[in-house]
Write a protein that holds these residues in place. Sequence first.
Motif, PDB file in Angstrom:
ATOM      1  N   ASP A  39     -27.437  -9.672  39.028  1.00 31.77           N
ATOM      2  CA  ASP A  39     -27.952  -9.171  40.301  1.00 31.77           C
ATOM      3  C   ASP A  39     -28.099  -7.656  40.274  1.00 31.77           C
ATOM      4  O   ASP A  39     -29.137  -7.101  40.656  1.00 31.77           O
ATOM      5  N   GLN A  42     -31.601  -5.553  40.513  1.00 31.55           N
ATOM      6  CA  GLN A  42     -31.783  -4.656  41.644  1.00 31.55           C
ATOM      7  C   GLN A  42     -32.006  -3.225  41.162  1.00 31.55           C
ATOM      8  O   GLN A  42     -32.785  -2.478  41.763  1.00 31.55           O
ATOM      9  N   SER A  73     -30.685  -0.950  43.959  1.00 35.46           N
ATOM     10  CA  SER A  73     -29.290  -1.266  43.675  1.00 35.46           C
ATOM     11  C   SER A  73     -28.354  -0.234  44.297  1.00 35.46           C
ATOM     12  O   SER A  73     -28.788   0.748  44.911  1.00 35.46           O
ATOM     13  N   TRP A  74     -27.055  -0.448  44.086  1.00 37.08           N
ATOM     14  CA  TRP A  74     -26.043   0.467  44.620  1.00 37.08           C
ATOM     15  C   TRP A  74     -25.991   1.780  43.844  1.00 37.08           C
ATOM     16  O   TRP A  74     -25.570   2.809  44.374  1.00 37.08           O
ATOM     17  N   THR A 101     -21.954  -2.663  41.027  1.00 38.77           N
ATOM     18  CA  THR A 101     -22.184  -3.611  42.112  1.00 38.77           C
ATOM     19  C   THR A 101     -21.947  -3.027  43.497  1.00 38.77           C
ATOM     20  O   THR A 101     -22.460  -3.532  44.485  1.00 38.77           O
ATOM     21  N   ARG A 159     -29.559  -9.098  47.514  1.00 41.68           N
ATOM     22  CA  ARG A 159     -29.477  -7.685  47.920  1.00 41.68           C
ATOM     23  C   ARG A 159     -29.989  -7.516  49.345  1.00 41.68           C
ATOM     24  O   ARG A 159     -29.430  -6.758  50.140  1.00 41.68           O
TER      25      ARG A 159
END
Length: 258
Positions: free
Chosen positions: A14, A18, A24-25, A93, A172
């Motif tokens: 994931d 992302q 993404s983070w 994450t 997400r």
Amino acid sequence: MKKITAPFSEDQVDALNQFQLGVSWCAPGHPVTCPHRAGSEDALDEEDGPAGARVTHGAQGGTAGMLVATASGWACAHCDHTQDWAHAFMAQTAPQALGDESFAAYAALALRTRGRITDRQALLERIDAAIGAYKELFLYRFALESHSDQQNELIGRARTVAPVMLASLRRRRMALMGVGVSAGELPAADASWTLLSEGKPGDDVLVEVLYHDQKITNPFHDGFGCNAWIESRRFYGARILPTGGTPTHWRHTERLTL
């Protein structure tokens, strides 16, 4: 720079996917791309060179020839190229040092590190555009009649990796909407959501409703990859009608600016 190697965990898959789309983070970076992405369909009949060099690589909401992370490693949706490693920072994450652990706070931090996106809606729109592109890839990109067994293999590749990206993007999206999802578990809604069993909105009120279904296998379904999805519905007669799933939570419709 530290690397991770396949097999990748579901969380790593994931995070990597992302990262590829810039949602993404972790801090932004250049996506991992196929070395054959400059190929051309004009060269489909050529016998020499790798298969990937004979197929045009699409962008699908990001960079042309962007690889998709799967449990067994990176895979190209357009050719037979694979890669079994990634830089570890790409698989972050969530921020670790953060006082407020709400999904909204995580999202705010991620957006601030990017600088160029200032509200959650813009990030959701980017995710939605990518979801639309991968749905189109799954259905249409290799739907033309093939001319060789090799092309049949490439069609199968697109139909295998596109659903993985769709699932990663939808998870997400749900996180940005205040809903955590884990395989085999009910969705975990944050404090912005109200359990239907604990309170209900007034009659004829437009609300966001969180639905859950035990198993969704259709990649085109909004709940694919999450077994949960969100719809805008009106509350009538003290109830919310199910739409192929079980309504579990609700909240007033809002556009959160971070």
